[in-house]
Write a protein that holds these residues in place. Structure first.
Motif, PDB file in Angstrom:
ATOM      1  N   THR A  36       0.829  -1.210   0.000  1.00 31.08           N
ATOM      2  CA  THR A  36       0.000   0.000   0.000  1.00 31.08           C
ATOM      3  C   THR A  36       0.862   1.258   0.000  1.00 31.08           C
ATOM      4  OG1 THR A  36      -1.767  -1.153   1.186  1.00 31.08           O
ATOM      5  CG2 THR A  36      -1.770   1.251   1.284  1.00 31.08           C
ATOM      6  N   LEU A  37       1.885   1.250   0.833  1.00 34.56           N
ATOM      7  CA  LEU A  37       2.764   2.423   0.915  1.00 34.56           C
ATOM      8  C   LEU A  37       3.489   2.658  -0.402  1.00 34.56           C
ATOM      9  CD1 LEU A  37       4.151   1.845   4.516  1.00 34.56           C
ATOM     10  CD2 LEU A  37       2.892   3.871   3.755  1.00 34.56           C
ATOM     11  N   MET A  38       3.975   1.569  -1.018  1.00 42.75           N
ATOM     12  CA  MET A  38       4.677   1.732  -2.291  1.00 42.75           C
ATOM     13  C   MET A  38       3.725   2.222  -3.380  1.00 42.75           C
ATOM     14  SD  MET A  38       7.916   1.322  -2.129  1.00 42.75           S
ATOM     15  CE  MET A  38       8.300   1.136  -3.866  1.00 42.75           C
ATOM     16  N   ALA A  39       2.483   1.786  -3.323  1.00 43.45           N
ATOM     17  CA  ALA A  39       1.500   2.289  -4.295  1.00 43.45           C
ATOM     18  C   ALA A  39       1.285   3.784  -4.095  1.00 43.45           C
ATOM     19  CB  ALA A  39       0.186   1.522  -4.149  1.00 43.45           C
ATOM     20  N   ASP A  40       1.245   4.216  -2.837  1.00 40.21           N
ATOM     21  CA  ASP A  40       1.092   5.644  -2.551  1.00 40.21           C
ATOM     22  C   ASP A  40       2.310   6.441  -3.038  1.00 40.21           C
ATOM     23  OD1 ASP A  40      -1.320   5.096  -1.374  1.00 40.21           O
ATOM     24  OD2 ASP A  40      -0.567   5.164   0.689  1.00 40.21           O
ATOM     25  N   ILE A  41       3.486   5.872  -2.827  1.00 31.94           N
ATOM     26  CA  ILE A  41       4.723   6.572  -3.217  1.00 31.94           C
ATOM     27  C   ILE A  41       4.847   6.626  -4.739  1.00 31.94           C
ATOM     28  CG2 ILE A  41       7.252   6.473  -3.091  1.00 31.94           C
ATOM     29  CD1 ILE A  41       6.850   5.116  -0.294  1.00 31.94           C
ATOM     30  N   ASP A  42       4.538   5.504  -5.383  1.00 31.14           N
ATOM     31  CA  ASP A  42       4.464   5.428  -6.845  1.00 31.14           C
ATOM     32  C   ASP A  42       5.786   5.768  -7.540  1.00 31.14           C
ATOM     33  OD1 ASP A  42       3.173   4.859  -9.227  1.00 31.14           O
ATOM     34  OD2 ASP A  42       2.519   6.924  -9.539  1.00 31.14           O
ATOM     35  N   GLU A  43       6.868   5.382  -6.951  1.00 30.61           N
ATOM     36  CA  GLU A  43       8.175   5.486  -7.599  1.00 30.61           C
ATOM     37  C   GLU A  43       9.141   4.581  -6.831  1.00 30.61           C
ATOM     38  OE1 GLU A  43      10.060   9.440  -5.434  1.00 30.61           O
ATOM     39  OE2 GLU A  43       8.954   9.685  -7.318  1.00 30.61           O
ATOM     40  N   PRO A  44      10.250   4.182  -7.454  1.00 29.07           N
ATOM     41  CA  PRO A  44      11.179   3.283  -6.759  1.00 29.07           C
ATOM     42  C   PRO A  44      11.732   3.897  -5.479  1.00 29.07           C
ATOM     43  CG  PRO A  44      11.676   3.376  -9.108  1.00 29.07           C
ATOM     44  CD  PRO A  44      10.677   4.470  -8.847  1.00 29.07           C
TER      45      PRO A  44
ATOM     46  N   LEU B  36       8.939 -10.825   0.124  1.00 32.42           N
ATOM     47  CA  LEU B  36       7.745 -10.112   0.568  1.00 32.42           C
ATOM     48  C   LEU B  36       7.749  -8.638   0.149  1.00 32.42           C
ATOM     49  CD1 LEU B  36       7.447 -11.499   4.235  1.00 32.42           C
ATOM     50  CD2 LEU B  36       6.259 -12.306   2.183  1.00 32.42           C
ATOM     51  N   LEU B  37       8.873  -8.181  -0.374  1.00 32.26           N
ATOM     52  CA  LEU B  37       8.958  -6.755  -0.715  1.00 32.26           C
ATOM     53  C   LEU B  37       8.255  -6.481  -2.036  1.00 32.26           C
ATOM     54  CD1 LEU B  37      12.681  -5.964   0.226  1.00 32.26           C
ATOM     55  CD2 LEU B  37      10.640  -5.909   1.675  1.00 32.26           C
ATOM     56  N   PRO B  38       7.503  -5.407  -2.106  1.00 31.17           N
ATOM     57  CA  PRO B  38       6.810  -5.058  -3.360  1.00 31.17           C
ATOM     58  C   PRO B  38       7.792  -4.599  -4.423  1.00 31.17           C
ATOM     59  CG  PRO B  38       6.480  -3.351  -1.701  1.00 31.17           C
ATOM     60  CD  PRO B  38       7.191  -4.470  -1.012  1.00 31.17           C
ATOM     61  N   ASP B  39       7.330  -4.664  -5.664  1.00 34.10           N
ATOM     62  CA  ASP B  39       8.153  -4.173  -6.771  1.00 34.10           C
ATOM     63  C   ASP B  39       8.521  -2.713  -6.535  1.00 34.10           C
ATOM     64  OD1 ASP B  39       7.927  -6.614  -7.986  1.00 34.10           O
ATOM     65  OD2 ASP B  39       6.294  -6.003  -9.332  1.00 34.10           O
ATOM     66  N   GLY B  40       9.756  -2.404  -6.886  1.00 39.86           N
ATOM     67  CA  GLY B  40      10.211  -1.029  -6.754  1.00 39.86           C
ATOM     68  C   GLY B  40      10.871  -0.713  -5.432  1.00 39.86           C
ATOM     69  N   LEU B  41      10.775  -1.635  -4.462  1.00 36.72           N
ATOM     70  CA  LEU B  41      11.397  -1.403  -3.159  1.00 36.72           C
ATOM     71  C   LEU B  41      12.680  -2.213  -3.071  1.00 36.72           C
ATOM     72  CD1 LEU B  41      11.568  -0.323  -0.284  1.00 36.72           C
ATOM     73  CD2 LEU B  41      10.023  -2.170   0.438  1.00 36.72           C
ATOM     74  N   SER B  42      13.785  -1.528  -2.906  1.00 36.03           N
ATOM     75  CA  SER B  42      15.083  -2.179  -2.775  1.00 36.03           C
ATOM     76  C   SER B  42      15.625  -1.951  -1.369  1.00 36.03           C
ATOM     77  CB  SER B  42      16.061  -1.596  -3.815  1.00 36.03           C
ATOM     78  OG  SER B  42      17.375  -2.058  -3.565  1.00 36.03           O
ATOM     79  N   VAL B  43      16.090  -3.024  -0.732  1.00 32.61           N
ATOM     80  CA  VAL B  43      16.741  -2.917   0.577  1.00 32.61           C
ATOM     81  C   VAL B  43      18.153  -3.444   0.416  1.00 32.61           C
ATOM     82  CG1 VAL B  43      16.722  -3.582   2.996  1.00 32.61           C
ATOM     83  CG2 VAL B  43      14.560  -3.225   1.795  1.00 32.61           C
ATOM     84  N   ARG B  44      19.111  -2.547   0.501  1.00 29.03           N
ATOM     85  CA  ARG B  44      20.502  -2.888   0.243  1.00 29.03           C
ATOM     86  C   ARG B  44      21.299  -2.844   1.527  1.00 29.03           C
ATOM     87  NH1 ARG B  44      20.647  -1.990  -5.334  1.00 29.03           N
ATOM     88  NH2 ARG B  44      22.857  -2.403  -5.395  1.00 29.03           N
ATOM     89  N   MET B  45      22.423  -3.561   1.486  1.00 22.77           N
ATOM     90  CA  MET B  45      23.299  -3.561   2.657  1.00 22.77           C
ATOM     91  C   MET B  45      24.396  -2.524   2.487  1.00 22.77           C
ATOM     92  SD  MET B  45      25.375  -6.618   4.551  1.00 22.77           S
ATOM     93  CE  MET B  45      26.623  -6.241   5.789  1.00 22.77           C
ATOM     94  N   GLY B  46      24.620  -1.752   3.517  1.00 26.98           N
ATOM     95  CA  GLY B  46      25.681  -0.758   3.520  1.00 26.98           C
ATOM     96  C   GLY B  46      26.915  -1.254   4.250  1.00 26.98           C
ATOM     97  N   PRO B  47      27.697  -0.330   4.772  1.00 31.09           N
ATOM     98  CA  PRO B  47      28.967  -0.698   5.421  1.00 31.09           C
ATOM     99  C   PRO B  47      28.749  -1.212   6.834  1.00 31.09           C
ATOM    100  CG  PRO B  47      28.675   1.663   5.502  1.00 31.09           C
ATOM    101  CD  PRO B  47      27.497   1.134   4.721  1.00 31.09           C
ATOM    102  N   GLY B  48      27.967  -2.291   6.951  1.00 30.07           N
ATOM    103  CA  GLY B  48      27.586  -2.761   8.282  1.00 30.07           C
ATOM    104  C   GLY B  48      28.218  -4.057   8.702  1.00 30.07           C
ATOM    105  N   CYS B  49      29.272  -4.468   8.015  1.00 31.09           N
ATOM    106  CA  CYS B  49      29.980  -5.679   8.413  1.00 31.09           C
ATOM    107  C   CYS B  49      31.375  -5.276   8.881  1.00 31.09           C
ATOM    108  CB  CYS B  49      30.057  -6.646   7.230  1.00 31.09           C
ATOM    109  SG  CYS B  49      31.234  -7.987   7.486  1.00 31.09           S
ATOM    110  N   PRO B  50      31.650  -5.352  10.169  1.00 24.62           N
ATOM    111  CA  PRO B  50      32.935  -4.844  10.675  1.00 24.62           C
ATOM    112  C   PRO B  50      34.137  -5.588  10.129  1.00 24.62           C
ATOM    113  CG  PRO B  50      31.744  -6.034  12.394  1.00 24.62           C
ATOM    114  CD  PRO B  50      30.803  -5.871  11.244  1.00 24.62           C
ATOM    115  N   VAL B  51      33.978  -6.881   9.904  1.00 24.25           N
ATOM    116  CA  VAL B  51      35.094  -7.642   9.342  1.00 24.25           C
ATOM    117  C   VAL B  51      35.364  -7.194   7.915  1.00 24.25           C
ATOM    118  CG1 VAL B  51      35.827  -9.944   8.637  1.00 24.25           C
ATOM    119  CG2 VAL B  51      34.720  -9.621  10.835  1.00 24.25           C
TER     120      VAL B  51
END
Length: 368
Positions: free
Chosen positions: A24-32, A54-69
């Motif tokens: 629903t939120l991604m439909a409201d946002i209507d852009e990647p 489970l993530l809707p189309d257009g939603l990307s969840v990426r990993m940043g610099p969160g691995c200390p090793v």
């Protein structure tokens, strides 16, 4: 989901409700929308529980610099190897054991006869020193605030004279600022690590939100925790607002663990340092203050890093782009071929918190 409804952290029904809410939120946002988490434990939860499916189309969840090793720089590994080859016993976390340095890893050094021990904590390294008073024991200390604080507590507790610390500890907030300023990184919000925030408190991120006008939500590590934090971030994106929210209140407070923070800043100070594959980041490395110089392995040993570049295969590694959110592991030509968990080229394939290792473990596909 009702705001008063208690969270059951692995409840499929609640997960489906949250997934519907994301749609629903991604439909409201209507852009990647591109979100970034800065914790390997979040990536593990996302992969292990198949949350990307489970993530809707257009939603990307990426990993940043969160691995200390992964962000521990090659010269820091070289320093640990050099100390081990000088006859000291180097104690370190298991994830660091096989991380490649310029020429060799600590595992390679042990195979060549050096004394290298894997420990689970700084206190275990101190116990090793106490049990072996004839040996110099150096704790190769890595990790973010969650491990820097225990290392500080050990040094503040008058450890044995044959114990010292080679600090490769990192401080996350400056790295988030660098990623936010990268012109080719387009991030709409950050999912901050709940365990680091138990030490620092979520109030730490207020200046970041004000400066970069991006939302930050602190999240836990159960599947519902992660989905809930993503939902909160999308609400900020939909509303066009920057804001800070704690979606992990059962563990995180605004002020954090004030005693642990006081000890950490009593022992460590911030300095500029290279994060592997990312950049030289001002104020993102933690070194021992002069008051603790007697426990500083860099002052006790000759630990000049090796002079010489990495091998050509290592130069093809794109761990830096992966940790900056610019690429995914399967965009690397080495992934699953020359670079595997049994023969890692880059640090992201070594650590259990590294994106490449996680993707390899769960099938190497982003929609897990």
């Amino acid at each position: 989901m009702s705001e008063t409804e208690p969270l059951q952290f692995r409840d499929p029904e609640q997960a489906e409700q949250l997934a519907d809410r994301l749609e629903t939120l991604m439909a409201d946002i209507d852009e990647p929308v591109s979100l970034m988490h800065v914790c390997g434990s979040h990536e593990q939860a996302i992969a292990k529980f198949g949350l990307r499916s489970l993530l809707p189309d257009g939603l990307s969840v990426r990993m940043g610099p969160g691995c200390p090793v992964c962000v521990t720089n090659m010269p820091e590994v070289d320093e640990a190897v050099a100390i081990a080859e000088q006859g000291a016993t180097v104690a370190t976390y298991g994830d660091m054991f096989r991380v490649p340095g310029t020429k060799k890893s600590l595992a390679d050094a042990r195979a060549d006869g050096a004394s290298v021990e894997v420990v689970y904590s700084a206190s275990e390294a101190v116990e090793l020193a106490a049990a072996n008073p004839e040996a110099e024991v150096v704790f190769f200390a890595t990790g973010f605030e969650t491990t820097a604080a225990p290392t500080a507590a050990i040094l503040d507790a008058d450890p044995p004279s044959n114990f010292s610390v080679l600090s490769a500890h990192k401080y996350v907030p400056p790295a988030m600022e660098v990623v936010a300023e990268m012109p080719d990184v387009d991030i709409d919000g950050f999912l901050a690590a709940g365990h680091a925030a138990t030490i620092t408190g979520y109030g730490l991120f207020e200046p970041f939100v004000e400066t970069y006008e991006l939302p930050i939500v602190v999240g836990g590590f159960e599947p519902i925790d992660v989905l809930l934090a993503i939902e909160r971030l999308l609400e900020y994106v939909r509303d066009g607002k920057a804001g800070l929210e704690n979606a992990y209140p059962r563990c995180v407070s605004k002020a954090g663990n004030e005693q642990a923070l006081e000890t950490m800043w009593d022992v460590f100070e911030k300095t500029s340092g290279e994060w592997r594959g990312i950049a030289e980041i001002p104020g993102a490395n933690l070194v021992l203050r002069d008051a603790y110089a007697e426990y500083d392995a860099r002052r006790r040993f000759d630990v000049e890093p090796l002079d010489g570049g990495p091998d050509p295969l290592t130069e093809q590694c794109i761990c830096g782009d992966i940790m900056a959110g610019k690429a995914d592991p399967d965009e690397c030509d080495l992934f699953g071929e020359e670079c595997t968990p049994s023969n890692p080229v880059g640090a992201c394939m070594v650590s259990s918190e590294g994106t490449c290792k996680i993707w390899d473990e769960y099938g190497g596909h982003p929609n897990l």
